[in-house]
Design a protein around this motif. Structure first.
Motif, mmCIF file in Angstrom:
data_model
loop_
_atom_site.group_PDB
_atom_site.id
_atom_site.type_symbol
_atom_site.label_atom_id
_atom_site.label_comp_id
_atom_site.label_asym_id
_atom_site.label_seq_id
_atom_site.Cartn_x
_atom_site.Cartn_y
_atom_site.Cartn_z
ATOM 1 N N LEU A 1 47.130 13.985 50.370
ATOM 2 C CA LEU A 1 46.538 13.363 51.593
ATOM 3 C C LEU A 1 46.985 12.075 51.567
ATOM 4 O O LEU A 1 47.623 11.311 52.550
ATOM 5 C CB LEU A 1 45.120 13.370 51.605
ATOM 6 C CG LEU A 1 44.584 12.706 52.669
ATOM 7 C CD1 LEU A 1 44.971 13.054 53.977
ATOM 8 C CD2 LEU A 1 42.817 12.714 52.732
ATOM 9 N N GLN A 2 47.055 11.271 50.387
ATOM 10 C CA GLN A 2 47.514 10.131 50.092
ATOM 11 C C GLN A 2 48.895 9.762 50.545
ATOM 12 O O GLN A 2 49.424 8.967 50.991
ATOM 13 C CB GLN A 2 47.148 9.603 48.907
ATOM 14 C CG GLN A 2 45.802 9.160 48.403
ATOM 15 C CD GLN A 2 45.365 8.687 47.003
ATOM 16 O OE1 GLN A 2 46.137 9.202 46.237
ATOM 17 N NE2 GLN A 2 44.847 7.642 46.877
ATOM 18 N N LEU A 3 49.755 10.543 49.952
ATOM 19 C CA LEU A 3 51.196 10.722 50.335
ATOM 20 C C LEU A 3 51.448 10.939 51.719
ATOM 21 O O LEU A 3 52.500 10.387 52.181
ATOM 22 C CB LEU A 3 51.715 11.853 49.319
ATOM 23 C CG LEU A 3 52.084 11.459 48.002
ATOM 24 C CD1 LEU A 3 52.629 12.607 47.100
ATOM 25 C CD2 LEU A 3 52.827 10.123 47.642
ATOM 26 N N THR B 1 43.162 3.352 55.957
ATOM 27 C CA THR B 1 44.186 3.301 54.690
ATOM 28 C C THR B 1 43.436 2.651 53.486
ATOM 29 O O THR B 1 43.476 2.944 52.566
ATOM 30 C CB THR B 1 45.199 2.193 55.171
ATOM 31 O OG1 THR B 1 45.915 2.746 56.254
ATOM 32 C CG2 THR B 1 46.247 2.111 54.081
ATOM 33 N N LEU B 2 42.406 1.754 54.007
ATOM 34 C CA LEU B 2 41.588 0.977 53.282
ATOM 35 C C LEU B 2 40.671 2.149 52.215
ATOM 36 O O LEU B 2 40.518 2.109 51.293
ATOM 37 C CB LEU B 2 40.529 0.001 53.858
ATOM 38 C CG LEU B 2 39.737 -1.046 52.739
ATOM 39 C CD1 LEU B 2 40.616 -1.527 51.699
ATOM 40 C CD2 LEU B 2 38.697 -1.817 53.596
ATOM 41 N N LEU B 3 40.240 2.985 53.285
ATOM 42 C CA LEU B 3 39.032 4.057 52.594
ATOM 43 C C LEU B 3 40.105 4.939 51.649
ATOM 44 O O LEU B 3 39.400 5.275 50.565
ATOM 45 C CB LEU B 3 38.708 4.926 53.828
ATOM 46 C CG LEU B 3 37.722 6.001 53.460
ATOM 47 C CD1 LEU B 3 36.429 5.604 52.587
ATOM 48 C CD2 LEU B 3 37.282 6.854 54.845
ATOM 49 N N ILE B 4 41.172 5.334 52.086
ATOM 50 C CA ILE B 4 41.952 6.349 51.156
ATOM 51 C C ILE B 4 42.202 5.310 50.064
ATOM 52 O O ILE B 4 42.380 6.138 48.701
ATOM 53 C CB ILE B 4 43.324 6.696 51.995
ATOM 54 C CG1 ILE B 4 42.959 7.739 52.963
ATOM 55 C CG2 ILE B 4 44.351 6.993 50.967
ATOM 56 C CD1 ILE B 4 44.154 7.905 53.976
ATOM 57 N N THR B 5 42.446 4.151 49.977
ATOM 58 C CA THR B 5 42.630 3.312 48.750
ATOM 59 C C THR B 5 41.508 3.424 47.990
ATOM 60 O O THR B 5 41.628 3.699 46.723
ATOM 61 C CB THR B 5 43.174 2.038 49.031
ATOM 62 O OG1 THR B 5 44.266 2.089 50.013
ATOM 63 C CG2 THR B 5 43.551 1.184 47.860
ATOM 64 N N ILE B 6 40.297 2.940 48.468
ATOM 65 C CA ILE B 6 39.031 2.984 47.590
ATOM 66 C C ILE B 6 38.760 4.167 46.962
ATOM 67 O O ILE B 6 38.515 4.453 45.752
ATOM 68 C CB ILE B 6 37.907 2.480 48.460
ATOM 69 C CG1 ILE B 6 38.360 0.965 48.906
ATOM 70 C CG2 ILE B 6 36.809 2.348 47.884
ATOM 71 C CD1 ILE B 6 37.241 0.417 49.804
ATOM 72 N N TYR C 1 49.208 1.269 47.444
ATOM 73 C CA TYR C 1 48.623 0.974 48.765
ATOM 74 C C TYR C 1 48.217 -0.521 48.819
ATOM 75 O O TYR C 1 48.522 -1.246 49.769
ATOM 76 C CB TYR C 1 47.386 1.887 49.195
ATOM 77 C CG TYR C 1 47.871 3.140 49.985
ATOM 78 C CD1 TYR C 1 48.414 2.939 51.173
ATOM 79 C CD2 TYR C 1 47.194 4.233 49.429
ATOM 80 C CE1 TYR C 1 48.599 4.088 51.862
ATOM 81 C CE2 TYR C 1 47.641 5.419 50.270
ATOM 82 C CZ TYR C 1 48.324 5.335 51.035
ATOM 83 O OH TYR C 1 48.568 6.488 52.207
ATOM 84 N N ILE C 2 47.572 -0.879 47.693
ATOM 85 C CA ILE C 2 47.368 -2.436 47.643
ATOM 86 C C ILE C 2 48.539 -3.185 47.673
ATOM 87 O O ILE C 2 48.588 -4.130 48.500
ATOM 88 C CB ILE C 2 46.296 -2.774 46.342
ATOM 89 C CG1 ILE C 2 45.245 -2.056 46.185
ATOM 90 C CG2 ILE C 2 46.415 -4.221 46.360
ATOM 91 C CD1 ILE C 2 44.268 -2.035 45.062
ATOM 92 N N TYR C 3 49.435 -2.998 46.738
ATOM 93 C CA TYR C 3 50.685 -3.455 46.706
ATOM 94 C C TYR C 3 51.771 -2.527 45.893
ATOM 95 O O TYR C 3 51.298 -2.383 44.946
ATOM 96 C CB TYR C 3 50.591 -4.814 46.257
ATOM 97 C CG TYR C 3 52.015 -5.586 46.523
ATOM 98 C CD1 TYR C 3 52.358 -6.220 47.547
ATOM 99 C CD2 TYR C 3 53.037 -5.751 45.424
ATOM 100 C CE1 TYR C 3 53.737 -7.031 47.848
ATOM 101 C CE2 TYR C 3 54.191 -6.401 45.455
ATOM 102 C CZ TYR C 3 54.414 -7.091 46.880
ATOM 103 O OH TYR C 3 55.791 -7.346 46.978
ATOM 104 N N SER D 1 47.106 -6.749 41.664
ATOM 105 C CA SER D 1 47.869 -6.326 42.739
ATOM 106 C C SER D 1 46.949 -6.939 44.180
ATOM 107 O O SER D 1 47.933 -7.022 44.952
ATOM 108 C CB SER D 1 47.599 -4.707 42.965
ATOM 109 O OG SER D 1 48.007 -3.994 41.978
ATOM 110 N N CYS D 2 45.924 -7.114 43.990
ATOM 111 C CA CYS D 2 45.360 -7.809 45.325
ATOM 112 C C CYS D 2 45.821 -9.333 45.388
ATOM 113 O O CYS D 2 45.998 -9.796 46.460
ATOM 114 C CB CYS D 2 43.648 -7.859 45.375
ATOM 115 S SG CYS D 2 42.841 -6.325 45.362
#
Length: 365
Positions: free
Chosen positions: A31-33, A12-17, A122-124, A335-336
């Protein structure tokens, strides 16, 4: 089991970055969705799982006393699912799919850099959306309402479409009732809009002690239950510091949009509309005297903010201009901060808020 959970957290972190770099790729956006839907829709346990499942299990169509116009459609659909032998996991998957599909479609239609928007989500508020399931079902319909209000030209038709969406959202979560105030707000001229918001904020702070009584007059069980939770139980831990923090937190989102509009000299319809949404959402501020649970409504506005911000991330020849960097990272930081305050700093702890989500999934065993 825990090692698998950390693997999925890292994915999830990788997809976000990666979403911040592969900004426009349609396949990566899909893919994200899909990953979002797998985590949300196939979740089998999280912080609010039992309360959400109990609403499903207790649903009935024999009495209007519990819901009135609220949750009525939810009860009908839940009873239908139970009658054909389907459980809450299936119910949750379908309604997460509807909300995620609506969110994805609207982002795709309005955004030049859709992958960035999903990365922001994904972050928030991704983790909170997984946990607060009925709020997420409602969020999809509220977002659709705001989108249709923006796209439809006829004043009558846009209002009808919006109200239908809010009524649908109220079938899943009573907080959606606040969305009705947007119709009144939009009937006013720009000057009167500011007066309206200022008046609502002032009256909200002055008469905050009467909120529970006003709700009780409606004599709807589901509203009374939420009224007691929000205005009595959760309010016990509220302090002046908390109120000031939540006010600054929401206003910070507004300030980023204002900066974005002024810095890039944005004069098109979408940025103006999103600014309007942020000003309207200031009516939520008095509710923060009780608890930030009311920020669930603001999550809808967040997504439109993310769209406007992402549309103005300008990269040419692998170079990003200075203003784009400021806006991109200002929103990442905010967001973080939201992720930290709502999730990592939660009194329920990281294991309950995050690890449970990735440990309990039909597909990700």
């Amino acid at each position: 089991m825990e090692s698998n959970a950390w693997l999925y957290i890292n994915i999830t972190l990788l997809i976000t970055i990666v979403g911040f770099f592969i900004r426009k790729n349609k396949l990566f956006f899909l893919l994200q969705l899909v990953w979002m839907q797998l985590i949300m829709g196939l979740n089998t346990y999280s912080m609010d799982w039992e309360s959400n499942e109990n609403v499903f299990l207790n649903a009935n169509t024999t009495s209007n006393a519990r819901s009135g116009i609220f949750l009525r459609l939810y009860d009908i659909i839940a009873v239908f699912f139970k009658n054909i032998g389907l459980n809450y996991i299936t119910f949750n998957f379908i309604f997460c799919l509807i909300s995620t599909g609506i969110v994805g479609y609207i982002i795709y239609r309005l955004c030049k850099n859709p992958c960035i928007v999903i990365s922001y989500i994904y972050i928030y508020p991704f983790i909170d959306n997984v946990i607060q399931k009925r709020a997420y079902y409602a969020l999809g319909f509220i977002i659709l309402g705001f989108y249709l209000f923006f796209k439809i030209k006829s004043k009558l038709l846009k209002n009808i479409a919006y109200l239908c969406c809010i009524i649908l959202a109220c079938q899943f979560h009573v907080l959606a009732i606040l969305g009705f105030s947007f119709v009144i707000y939009e009937l006013l001229s720009n000057n009167y809009k500011k007066i309206f918001v200022s008046l609502v904020i002032l009256l909200g702070f002055l008469f905050r002690s009467k909120f529970a009584y006003i709700i009780s007059i409606l004599n709807v069980q589901s509203l009374n239950e939420k009224s007691d939770l929000y205005f009595n139980q959760l309010a016990k831990s509220s302090t002046l510091f908390h109120l000031i923090f939540w006010i600054f937190w929401q206003v910070a989102y507004l300030l980023i949009i204002i900066y974005c509009i002024k810095r890039f000299n944005l004069t098109t319809k979408l940025p103006s509309y999103v600014l309007d949404l942020n000003v309207w959402a200031l009516i939520l501020l008095p509710f923060y005297t009780f608890d930030p649970v009311f920020s669930r409504i603001f999550r809808v506005v967040m997504i439109f903010n993310y769209i406007v911000i992402s549309n103005n991330i300008k990269i040419k020849d692998l170079k990003i201009n200075k203003d784009s960097i400021y806006i991109l990272f200002s929103q990442i930081i905010l967001s973080c901060l939201s992720l930290y305050v709502f999730v990592f700093n939660s009194p329920f702890g990281f294991d309950n808020m995050v690890l449970n989500i990735f440990q309990n999934n039909v597909l990700l065993r």
